[in-house]
Design a protein around this motif. Structure first.
Motif, PDB file in Angstrom:
ATOM      1  N   ASN A 197       0.812  -1.219   0.000  1.00 27.16           N
ATOM      2  CA  ASN A 197       0.000   0.000   0.000  1.00 27.16           C
ATOM      3  C   ASN A 197       0.844   1.267   0.000  1.00 27.16           C
ATOM      4  O   ASN A 197       0.316   2.363   0.205  1.00 27.16           O
ATOM      5  N   SER A 198       2.128   1.135  -0.261  1.00 24.95           N
ATOM      6  CA  SER A 198       3.026   2.289  -0.289  1.00 24.95           C
ATOM      7  C   SER A 198       3.212   2.775  -1.721  1.00 24.95           C
ATOM      8  O   SER A 198       3.692   2.015  -2.576  1.00 24.95           O
ATOM      9  N   SER A 199       2.854   4.025  -1.971  1.00 22.70           N
ATOM     10  CA  SER A 199       3.074   4.581  -3.302  1.00 22.70           C
ATOM     11  C   SER A 199       4.568   4.684  -3.602  1.00 22.70           C
ATOM     12  O   SER A 199       4.990   4.503  -4.751  1.00 22.70           O
ATOM     13  N   LEU A 200       5.386   4.945  -2.575  1.00 23.00           N
ATOM     14  CA  LEU A 200       6.820   5.044  -2.801  1.00 23.00           C
ATOM     15  C   LEU A 200       7.416   3.681  -3.145  1.00 23.00           C
ATOM     16  O   LEU A 200       8.292   3.584  -4.015  1.00 23.00           O
ATOM     17  N   ALA A 201       6.960   2.623  -2.493  1.00 22.84           N
ATOM     18  CA  ALA A 201       7.450   1.288  -2.826  1.00 22.84           C
ATOM     19  C   ALA A 201       7.128   0.954  -4.277  1.00 22.84           C
ATOM     20  O   ALA A 201       7.957   0.388  -5.007  1.00 22.84           O
ATOM     21  N   HIS A 202       5.925   1.300  -4.714  1.00 20.85           N
ATOM     22  CA  HIS A 202       5.555   1.055  -6.117  1.00 20.85           C
ATOM     23  C   HIS A 202       6.391   1.917  -7.046  1.00 20.85           C
ATOM     24  O   HIS A 202       6.876   1.442  -8.085  1.00 20.85           O
ATOM     25  N   TYR A 203       6.577   3.162  -6.699  1.00 16.66           N
ATOM     26  CA  TYR A 203       7.373   4.099  -7.494  1.00 16.66           C
ATOM     27  C   TYR A 203       8.794   3.564  -7.684  1.00 16.66           C
ATOM     28  O   TYR A 203       9.330   3.553  -8.808  1.00 16.66           O
ATOM     29  N   LEU A 204       9.428   3.117  -6.606  1.00 20.04           N
ATOM     30  CA  LEU A 204      10.795   2.624  -6.699  1.00 20.04           C
ATOM     31  C   LEU A 204      10.857   1.307  -7.466  1.00 20.04           C
ATOM     32  O   LEU A 204      11.852   1.033  -8.158  1.00 20.04           O
TER      33      LEU A 204
END
Length: 375
Positions: free
Chosen positions: A158-165
């Motif tokens: 549910n982390s947008s940053l995890a998906h972004y990276l």
């Protein structure tokens, strides 16, 4: 050419196709287009009409403000939704159970209360990330070896940053790119060995992570007595601040320490300013001069406003940042943040969180939104 999936939920196929095509337009062409503002405005108004029709909480607020598809004629007139509203209401044009992904905020400002941003699909988010990342971070390099000091997408779905990276590694990293954070935390030994390896090979390297993750990495390497001078063309990427997850550092001290530890000049230390509630990110062109000017691509526009009135403050004066992000097709395009900035030529300066009267204005805006949206 980017094609829309006609079966994608939550938005008319023609509007989705036009949005994807607008994002896919090369930046240079978009900036040179004399009709760029008109094109942005037209698409913003179409998205406003779509969200007014399908996002019930947003519609009630707009009606209370006297704003409808008939009265709103410019993107600046679209009512800005206070960012904290994402914690209290479901802001989505489709039912949440029909969404492919829900990104959630960290909950650092209100304990366990997390904001939720619903994405029926990730076509728009992913294209927005890739187009701008290629220009502002990769700067013409198609792929390079990357290290990521942040949990994987599987660890933080549910982390947008995890998906972004994960997107960064998949689309811009070479096959030997790697994560250095696992279930047991930072693998400092693997990070050290990788850094020494790229130095020996003389190949440019990109190290990416949350700001606090890079602090942990520096502390761990320092404990081992390790510092390196990464090869020319290497870059460091940070985002998100420290959020109580690491020791706090002043910005100049943070970038000085990055340069000392990794040997990367400050102009190649790139900071990304983003948030869960947006689908587009802002970048600077390095941090040799602080505060560095942040700017976004042609599908997002920013203003600095007085949160008490919603009116723009004069250029050069402090105001609360408001962003109109066309990639936010399913929630609301226009967000009133709690971040203070100054509009300057080429973008804005990010100065920190709202305090005093500005914080009170943000709080009053939240109360007004919730009262109207729940009526």
């Amino acid at each position: 050419m980017t094609h829309a999936d006609p079966a994608a939920p939550g938005i008319a196929p023609d509007l989705l196709a036009d949005l994807l095509a607008f994002i896919a337009t090369p930046q240079a062409a978009a900036k040179a287009d004399t009709d760029a503002d008109a094109a942005f405005n037209a698409l913003a108004l179409r998205l406003f009409a779509h969200q007014f029709q399908h996002n019930a909480a947003f519609r009630r607020y707009c009606q209370q403000q006297g704003k409808t598809a008939r009265t709103v004629r410019h993107w600046r007139d679209i009512p800005a939704v206070p960012i904290n509203a994402f914690k209290d209401l479901t802001l989505s044009c489709v039912p949440p159970d029909q969404c492919e992904r829900v990104f959630m905020t960290s909950g650092t400002t209100r304990g366990d209360v997390k904001g939720r941003h619903y994405h029926p699909h990730l076509q728009v988010y992913d294209l927005s990330m890739r187009r701008h990342f290629a220009e502002r971070v990769m700067r013409g390099v198609p792929r390079m070896r990357m290290g990521i000091v942040f949990p994987t997408e599987a660890m933080m779905p549910n982390s947008s940053l995890a998906h972004y990276l994960a997107l960064a590694k998949t689309h811009f990293g070479t096959d030997d790119s790697a994560y250095f954070v696992g279930p047991d935390g930072l693998d400092a030994d693997a990070l050290r060995d990788t850094l020494l390896d790229v130095v020996q090979k003389g190949e440019p390297y990109a190290l990416l992570g949350a700001s606090y993750s890079l602090v942990h990495a520096m502390d761990a390497l320092r404990e081992q007595g390790v510092s390196v001078k990464l090869p020319p063309g290497s870059r460091l990427f940070d985002t998100g601040g420290f959020k109580g997850q690491s020791r706090e550092l002043a910005m100049d001290d943070f970038y000085n320490q990055l340069t000392e530890m990794f040997g990367v000049p400050a102009e190649w230390c790139i900071n990304m300013y983003g948030m869960t509630e947006l689908s587009t990110q802002f970048y600077d062109d390095g941090n040799a001069t602080l505060p560095a000017i942040k700017s976004g691509p042609h599908w997002i526009r920013s203003r600095t406003v007085d949160p008490m009135t919603g009116q723009d403050v004069p250029k050069g004066e402090r105001g609360v940042l408001t962003h109109c992000d066309l990639a936010n097709f399913n929630s609301v395009t226009t967000i009133l943040t709690e971040d203070v900035g100054i509009t300057v030529d080429g973008g804005f300066l990010l100065l920190g969180r709202a305090e005093g009267a500005q914080a009170k204005g943000c709080s009053m805006a939240v109360d007004a939104f919730l009262q109207a949206a729940r009526a």
